[in-house]
Scaffold this motif. Structure first.
Motif, mmCIF file in Angstrom:
data_model
loop_
_atom_site.group_PDB
_atom_site.id
_atom_site.type_symbol
_atom_site.label_atom_id
_atom_site.label_comp_id
_atom_site.label_asym_id
_atom_site.label_seq_id
_atom_site.Cartn_x
_atom_site.Cartn_y
_atom_site.Cartn_z
ATOM 1 N N THR A 150 32.769 42.927 49.203
ATOM 2 C CA THR A 150 33.786 43.885 48.772
ATOM 3 C C THR A 150 35.157 43.273 49.080
ATOM 4 O OG1 THR A 150 33.973 44.966 50.928
ATOM 5 C CG2 THR A 150 32.266 45.793 49.431
ATOM 6 N N PRO A 151 36.215 43.789 48.464
ATOM 7 C CA PRO A 151 37.556 43.277 48.792
ATOM 8 C C PRO A 151 37.855 43.383 50.296
ATOM 9 C CG PRO A 151 37.652 44.538 46.787
ATOM 10 C CD PRO A 151 36.252 44.708 47.317
ATOM 11 N N GLU A 152 37.370 44.444 50.921
ATOM 12 C CA GLU A 152 37.598 44.615 52.358
ATOM 13 C C GLU A 152 36.939 43.487 53.157
ATOM 14 O OE1 GLU A 152 36.704 46.956 50.260
ATOM 15 O OE2 GLU A 152 38.203 48.554 50.434
ATOM 16 N N ASP A 153 35.810 42.982 52.656
ATOM 17 C CA ASP A 153 35.124 41.885 53.354
ATOM 18 C C ASP A 153 36.006 40.638 53.441
ATOM 19 O OD1 ASP A 153 32.808 43.359 53.745
ATOM 20 O OD2 ASP A 153 31.870 42.663 51.887
ATOM 21 N N PHE A 154 36.726 40.349 52.360
ATOM 22 C CA PHE A 154 37.586 39.162 52.357
ATOM 23 C C PHE A 154 38.681 39.286 53.421
ATOM 24 C CE2 PHE A 154 35.814 39.087 48.075
ATOM 25 C CZ PHE A 154 35.454 37.764 47.942
ATOM 26 N N VAL A 155 39.230 40.503 53.524
ATOM 27 C CA VAL A 155 40.283 40.732 54.529
ATOM 28 C C VAL A 155 39.683 40.575 55.924
ATOM 29 C CG1 VAL A 155 41.905 42.439 55.452
ATOM 30 C CG2 VAL A 155 41.573 42.251 52.980
ATOM 31 N N GLY A 156 38.508 41.139 56.133
ATOM 32 C CA GLY A 156 37.841 41.034 57.435
ATOM 33 C C GLY A 156 37.552 39.584 57.806
ATOM 34 N N GLU A 157 37.144 38.793 56.821
ATOM 35 C CA GLU A 157 36.843 37.379 57.089
ATOM 36 C C GLU A 157 38.100 36.621 57.516
ATOM 37 O OE1 GLU A 157 33.171 37.183 53.845
ATOM 38 O OE2 GLU A 157 35.115 36.293 53.344
ATOM 39 N N VAL A 158 39.209 36.943 56.879
ATOM 40 C CA VAL A 158 40.460 36.271 57.233
ATOM 41 C C VAL A 158 40.889 36.658 58.654
ATOM 42 C CG1 VAL A 158 42.949 36.222 56.739
ATOM 43 C CG2 VAL A 158 41.305 35.941 54.894
ATOM 44 N N LEU A 159 40.798 37.937 58.966
ATOM 45 C CA LEU A 159 41.193 38.379 60.312
ATOM 46 C C LEU A 159 40.293 37.735 61.374
ATOM 47 C CD1 LEU A 159 41.928 42.170 59.626
ATOM 48 C CD2 LEU A 159 43.571 40.310 59.900
ATOM 49 N N MET A 160 39.029 37.562 61.028
ATOM 50 C CA MET A 160 38.106 36.918 61.963
ATOM 51 C C MET A 160 38.506 35.457 62.198
ATOM 52 S SD MET A 160 35.548 37.663 63.821
ATOM 53 C CE MET A 160 34.759 39.106 63.118
ATOM 54 N N LYS A 161 38.887 34.789 61.119
ATOM 55 C CA LYS A 161 39.313 33.389 61.248
ATOM 56 C C LYS A 161 40.551 33.271 62.144
ATOM 57 C CE LYS A 161 37.608 31.288 56.991
ATOM 58 N NZ LYS A 161 37.961 30.591 55.747
ATOM 59 N N VAL A 162 41.459 34.242 61.990
ATOM 60 C CA VAL A 162 42.678 34.236 62.809
ATOM 61 C C VAL A 162 42.317 34.532 64.265
ATOM 62 C CG1 VAL A 162 44.898 35.388 63.207
ATOM 63 C CG2 VAL A 162 44.157 34.884 60.867
ATOM 64 N N ALA A 163 41.456 35.518 64.465
ATOM 65 C CA ALA A 163 41.063 35.902 65.835
ATOM 66 C C ALA A 163 40.359 34.760 66.543
ATOM 67 C CB ALA A 163 40.161 37.140 65.774
ATOM 68 N N GLU A 164 39.571 34.001 65.787
ATOM 69 C CA GLU A 164 38.793 32.913 66.398
ATOM 70 C C GLU A 164 39.575 31.600 66.460
ATOM 71 O OE1 GLU A 164 35.285 32.936 63.998
ATOM 72 O OE2 GLU A 164 34.337 34.548 65.171
ATOM 73 N N GLY A 165 40.799 31.617 65.936
ATOM 74 C CA GLY A 165 41.646 30.436 66.033
ATOM 75 C C GLY A 165 41.445 29.413 64.936
ATOM 76 N N GLU A 166 40.536 29.713 64.000
ATOM 77 C CA GLU A 166 40.345 28.779 62.890
ATOM 78 C C GLU A 166 41.629 28.695 62.064
ATOM 79 O OE1 GLU A 166 37.457 28.302 59.002
ATOM 80 O OE2 GLU A 166 36.757 29.550 60.639
ATOM 81 N N ARG A 167 42.313 29.828 61.988
ATOM 82 C CA ARG A 167 43.667 29.878 61.426
ATOM 83 C C ARG A 167 44.610 30.109 62.602
ATOM 84 N NH1 ARG A 167 44.569 28.404 56.111
ATOM 85 N NH2 ARG A 167 42.744 28.925 54.890
ATOM 86 N N ASP A 168 45.466 29.117 62.878
ATOM 87 C CA ASP A 168 46.230 29.124 64.122
ATOM 88 C C ASP A 168 47.614 29.757 63.953
ATOM 89 O OD1 ASP A 168 47.226 28.688 66.594
ATOM 90 O OD2 ASP A 168 46.837 26.532 66.625
ATOM 91 N N TRP A 169 47.720 30.992 64.391
ATOM 92 C CA TRP A 169 48.990 31.716 64.303
ATOM 93 C C TRP A 169 50.079 31.055 65.140
ATOM 94 C CZ3 TRP A 169 52.802 34.449 62.694
ATOM 95 C CH2 TRP A 169 53.670 35.096 63.569
ATOM 96 N N SER A 170 49.706 30.472 66.267
ATOM 97 C CA SER A 170 50.714 29.927 67.181
ATOM 98 C C SER A 170 51.540 28.811 66.532
ATOM 99 C CB SER A 170 50.047 29.400 68.456
ATOM 100 O OG SER A 170 49.270 28.259 68.165
ATOM 101 N N LYS A 171 50.993 28.161 65.503
ATOM 102 C CA LYS A 171 51.724 27.074 64.846
ATOM 103 C C LYS A 171 52.532 27.567 63.642
ATOM 104 C CE LYS A 171 48.454 23.491 66.190
ATOM 105 N NZ LYS A 171 47.273 22.731 65.774
#
Lengths: 174, 39
Positions: free
Chosen positions: A39-60
Protein backbone atom coordinates in the motif's frame (compact mmCIF):
# COMPACT_ATOMS: atom_id res chain seq x y z
CA UNK A 1 20.12 18.12 15.31
CA UNK A 2 19.90 14.45 16.23
CA UNK A 3 17.30 12.14 14.77
CA UNK A 4 15.47 12.06 18.09
CA UNK A 5 15.32 15.86 18.16
CA UNK A 6 14.15 16.01 14.57
CA UNK A 7 11.36 13.53 15.28
CA UNK A 8 10.38 15.48 18.37
CA UNK A 9 10.50 18.92 16.73
CA UNK A 10 8.44 18.04 13.67
CA UNK A 11 4.78 17.16 13.29
CA UNK A 12 5.38 13.61 12.12
CA UNK A 13 1.70 12.88 11.56
CA UNK A 14 1.50 15.79 9.16
CA UNK A 15 4.71 14.80 7.40
CA UNK A 16 3.57 11.19 7.03
CA UNK A 17 0.21 12.33 5.63
CA UNK A 18 2.04 14.46 3.06
CA UNK A 19 4.41 11.62 2.19
CA UNK A 20 1.51 9.21 1.77
CA UNK A 21 -0.30 11.69 -0.46
CA UNK A 22 2.86 11.98 -2.55
CA UNK A 23 2.99 8.20 -3.00
CA UNK A 24 -0.66 8.14 -4.09
CA UNK A 25 0.14 10.91 -6.57
CA UNK A 26 3.19 9.11 -7.97
CA UNK A 27 1.25 5.89 -8.42
CA UNK A 28 -1.46 7.75 -10.28
CA UNK A 29 1.00 9.62 -12.48
CA UNK A 30 2.97 6.52 -13.42
CA UNK A 31 -0.24 4.59 -13.98
CA UNK A 32 0.95 1.48 -12.16
CA UNK A 33 -1.78 -0.70 -10.69
CA UNK A 34 0.21 -3.60 -9.28
CA UNK A 35 2.24 -2.54 -6.26
CA UNK A 36 3.25 -6.12 -5.49
CA UNK A 37 0.90 -6.25 -2.55
CA UNK A 38 2.08 -2.99 -1.02
CA UNK A 39 0.00 0.00 0.00
CA UNK A 40 1.19 3.62 -0.29
CA UNK A 41 1.49 3.66 3.50
CA UNK A 42 3.93 0.73 3.29
CA UNK A 43 6.36 2.79 1.20
CA UNK A 44 6.32 5.57 3.79
CA UNK A 45 6.86 3.04 6.58
CA UNK A 46 9.80 1.50 4.74
CA UNK A 47 11.46 4.88 4.35
CA UNK A 48 11.00 5.75 8.02
CA UNK A 49 12.47 2.38 8.94
CA UNK A 50 15.52 3.06 6.79
CA UNK A 51 15.99 6.42 8.51
CA UNK A 52 15.50 4.91 11.98
CA UNK A 53 18.02 2.17 11.26
CA UNK A 54 20.56 4.61 9.84
CA UNK A 55 20.50 3.25 6.31
CA UNK A 56 19.46 6.78 5.40
CA UNK A 57 21.70 9.03 7.49
CA UNK A 58 19.93 12.15 8.71
CA UNK A 59 23.02 13.40 10.53
CA UNK A 60 24.76 14.08 7.20
CA UNK A 61 21.80 15.93 5.72
CA UNK A 62 21.97 19.68 5.13
CA UNK A 63 18.26 20.18 4.42
CA UNK A 64 15.23 20.44 6.74
CA UNK A 65 13.99 17.11 8.12
CA UNK A 66 10.83 17.07 6.00
CA UNK A 67 12.83 17.70 2.82
CA UNK A 68 15.24 14.95 3.85
CA UNK A 69 12.39 12.44 4.33
CA UNK A 70 10.78 13.43 1.04
CA UNK A 71 14.11 13.02 -0.73
CA UNK A 72 14.48 9.53 0.74
CA UNK A 73 10.94 8.69 -0.33
CA UNK A 74 11.51 9.95 -3.87
CA UNK A 75 14.61 7.79 -4.15
CA UNK A 76 12.81 4.79 -2.63
CA UNK A 77 9.95 5.11 -5.11
CA UNK A 78 12.36 5.61 -7.99
CA UNK A 79 14.05 2.32 -7.16
CA UNK A 80 10.73 0.52 -6.85
CA UNK A 81 9.27 1.90 -10.07
CA UNK A 82 12.52 1.51 -12.03
CA UNK A 83 11.45 -1.89 -13.32
CA UNK A 84 8.19 -0.44 -14.64
CA UNK A 85 9.97 2.53 -16.21
CA UNK A 86 12.55 0.33 -17.88
CA UNK A 87 9.74 -1.30 -19.80
CA UNK A 88 8.48 2.17 -20.69
CA UNK A 89 11.90 3.40 -21.78
CA UNK A 90 12.42 0.50 -24.15
CA UNK A 91 9.60 2.03 -26.16
CA UNK A 92 11.70 5.18 -26.60
CA UNK A 93 15.18 4.06 -27.66
CA UNK A 94 15.62 6.97 -30.07
CA UNK A 95 14.84 9.49 -27.35
CA UNK A 96 17.45 7.99 -25.06
CA UNK A 97 20.13 8.13 -27.71
CA UNK A 98 19.29 11.73 -28.47
CA UNK A 99 18.31 11.14 -32.07
CA UNK A 100 14.60 11.66 -31.70
CA UNK A 101 12.91 13.64 -34.41
CA UNK A 102 10.92 15.61 -31.86
CA UNK A 103 13.00 18.01 -29.77
CA UNK A 104 11.91 19.34 -26.41
CA UNK A 105 10.26 22.41 -27.87
CA UNK A 106 8.21 20.31 -30.26
CA UNK A 107 7.29 17.92 -27.48
CA UNK A 108 6.19 20.85 -25.35
CA UNK A 109 3.86 22.09 -28.07
CA UNK A 110 2.49 18.62 -28.65
CA UNK A 111 1.99 18.17 -24.91
CA UNK A 112 0.08 21.44 -24.64
CA UNK A 113 -2.07 20.54 -27.65
CA UNK A 114 -2.85 17.17 -26.07
CA UNK A 115 -3.61 18.75 -22.71
CA UNK A 116 -6.10 21.11 -24.38
CA UNK A 117 -7.74 18.20 -26.18
CA UNK A 118 -8.01 16.50 -22.82
CA UNK A 119 -9.92 19.50 -21.47
CA UNK A 120 -7.12 21.46 -19.81
CA UNK A 121 -8.03 25.10 -19.24
CA UNK A 122 -5.69 28.08 -19.63
CA UNK A 123 -4.68 27.96 -15.96
CA UNK A 124 -3.50 24.37 -16.37
CA UNK A 125 -1.59 25.22 -19.53
CA UNK A 126 0.10 28.17 -17.77
CA UNK A 127 1.21 26.01 -14.85
CA UNK A 128 2.41 23.24 -17.17
CA UNK A 129 4.49 25.77 -19.10
CA UNK A 130 6.07 26.90 -15.82
CA UNK A 131 7.10 23.32 -15.11
CA UNK A 132 8.69 22.94 -18.52
CA UNK A 133 10.58 26.18 -17.91
CA UNK A 134 12.01 24.66 -14.71
CA UNK A 135 9.82 26.71 -12.42
CA UNK A 136 8.44 24.06 -10.10
CA UNK A 137 7.85 25.70 -6.71
CA UNK A 138 4.14 26.38 -6.13
CA UNK A 139 4.84 29.73 -4.45
CA UNK A 140 7.00 30.94 -7.36
CA UNK A 141 4.40 29.85 -9.90
CA UNK A 142 1.66 31.57 -7.92
CA UNK A 143 3.62 34.81 -7.86
CA UNK A 144 4.40 34.68 -11.58
CA UNK A 145 0.81 33.94 -12.54
CA UNK A 146 -0.68 36.43 -10.07
CA UNK A 147 -2.62 33.74 -8.22
CA UNK A 148 -2.59 32.56 -4.65
CA UNK A 149 -0.80 29.33 -3.78
CA UNK A 150 -4.04 27.53 -3.01
CA UNK A 151 -5.24 28.14 -6.57
CA UNK A 152 -1.97 26.74 -7.91
CA UNK A 153 -2.43 23.64 -5.75
CA UNK A 154 -5.88 23.07 -7.20
CA UNK A 155 -4.67 23.62 -10.76
CA UNK A 156 -1.76 21.23 -10.14
CA UNK A 157 -4.10 18.57 -8.84
CA UNK A 158 -6.20 18.81 -12.00
CA UNK A 159 -3.06 18.63 -14.14
CA UNK A 160 -1.75 15.64 -12.24
CA UNK A 161 -4.81 13.62 -13.26
CA UNK A 162 -4.01 14.29 -16.92
CA UNK A 163 -0.38 13.14 -16.75
CA UNK A 164 -0.80 9.37 -17.34
CA UNK A 165 -2.87 9.98 -20.48
CA UNK A 166 -0.47 12.67 -21.66
CA UNK A 167 2.50 10.31 -21.37
CA UNK A 168 0.71 7.69 -23.42
CA UNK A 169 -0.27 10.20 -26.09
CA UNK A 170 3.17 11.76 -26.38
CA UNK A 171 4.77 8.37 -27.06
CA UNK A 172 2.80 8.20 -30.29
CA UNK A 173 4.34 11.45 -31.53
CA UNK A 174 8.04 10.78 -31.08
CA UNK B 1 7.71 11.72 -23.42
CA UNK B 2 11.35 12.70 -23.29
CA UNK B 3 13.13 11.90 -20.08
CA UNK B 4 13.88 15.58 -19.49
CA UNK B 5 10.26 16.70 -19.69
CA UNK B 6 9.17 13.77 -17.57
CA UNK B 7 11.73 14.74 -14.90
CA UNK B 8 10.44 18.31 -14.90
CA UNK B 9 6.91 17.10 -14.30
CA UNK B 10 8.13 14.76 -11.55
CA UNK B 11 10.04 17.60 -9.86
CA UNK B 12 7.02 19.90 -9.95
CA UNK B 13 4.74 17.27 -8.42
CA UNK B 14 7.39 16.46 -5.80
CA UNK B 15 7.52 20.11 -4.70
CA UNK B 16 3.76 20.27 -4.75
CA UNK B 17 3.45 17.54 -2.11
CA UNK B 18 6.50 18.70 -0.16
CA UNK B 19 5.22 22.24 0.22
CA UNK B 20 1.47 21.71 0.46
CA UNK B 21 0.11 22.68 3.86
CA UNK B 22 -1.81 20.39 6.18
CA UNK B 23 -5.27 21.58 5.11
CA UNK B 24 -4.45 21.09 1.45
CA UNK B 25 -3.22 17.54 2.04
CA UNK B 26 -6.34 16.69 4.08
CA UNK B 27 -8.54 18.16 1.37
CA UNK B 28 -6.82 16.12 -1.35
CA UNK B 29 -6.88 12.96 0.75
CA UNK B 30 -10.63 13.40 1.21
CA UNK B 31 -11.05 13.92 -2.54
CA UNK B 32 -9.00 10.77 -3.29
CA UNK B 33 -11.16 8.84 -0.85
CA UNK B 34 -14.33 10.18 -2.42
CA UNK B 35 -13.11 9.30 -5.93
CA UNK B 36 -12.08 5.78 -4.93
CA UNK B 37 -15.51 5.23 -3.35
CA UNK B 38 -17.19 6.27 -6.61
CA UNK B 39 -15.09 3.72 -8.51
Amino acid sequence: MTLEEALHNNDMNEIMDSMTAYVYGRIKTIGVKDLEGKTPEDFVGEVLMKVAEGERDWSKSKVPFKDFLFGCLKSHLYNFFKSFEQVYETELPDIQSGTASGNESELKHIAIKKLKEDGADQDEIDVFECWIEDMNKPAEIAELLGKNVKEVYNITKRLERKMPKLQTQIIKFV
Amino acid sequence: MSREIKNKIDDALFNFYLEADKDTIIEFAAREHSESCRV
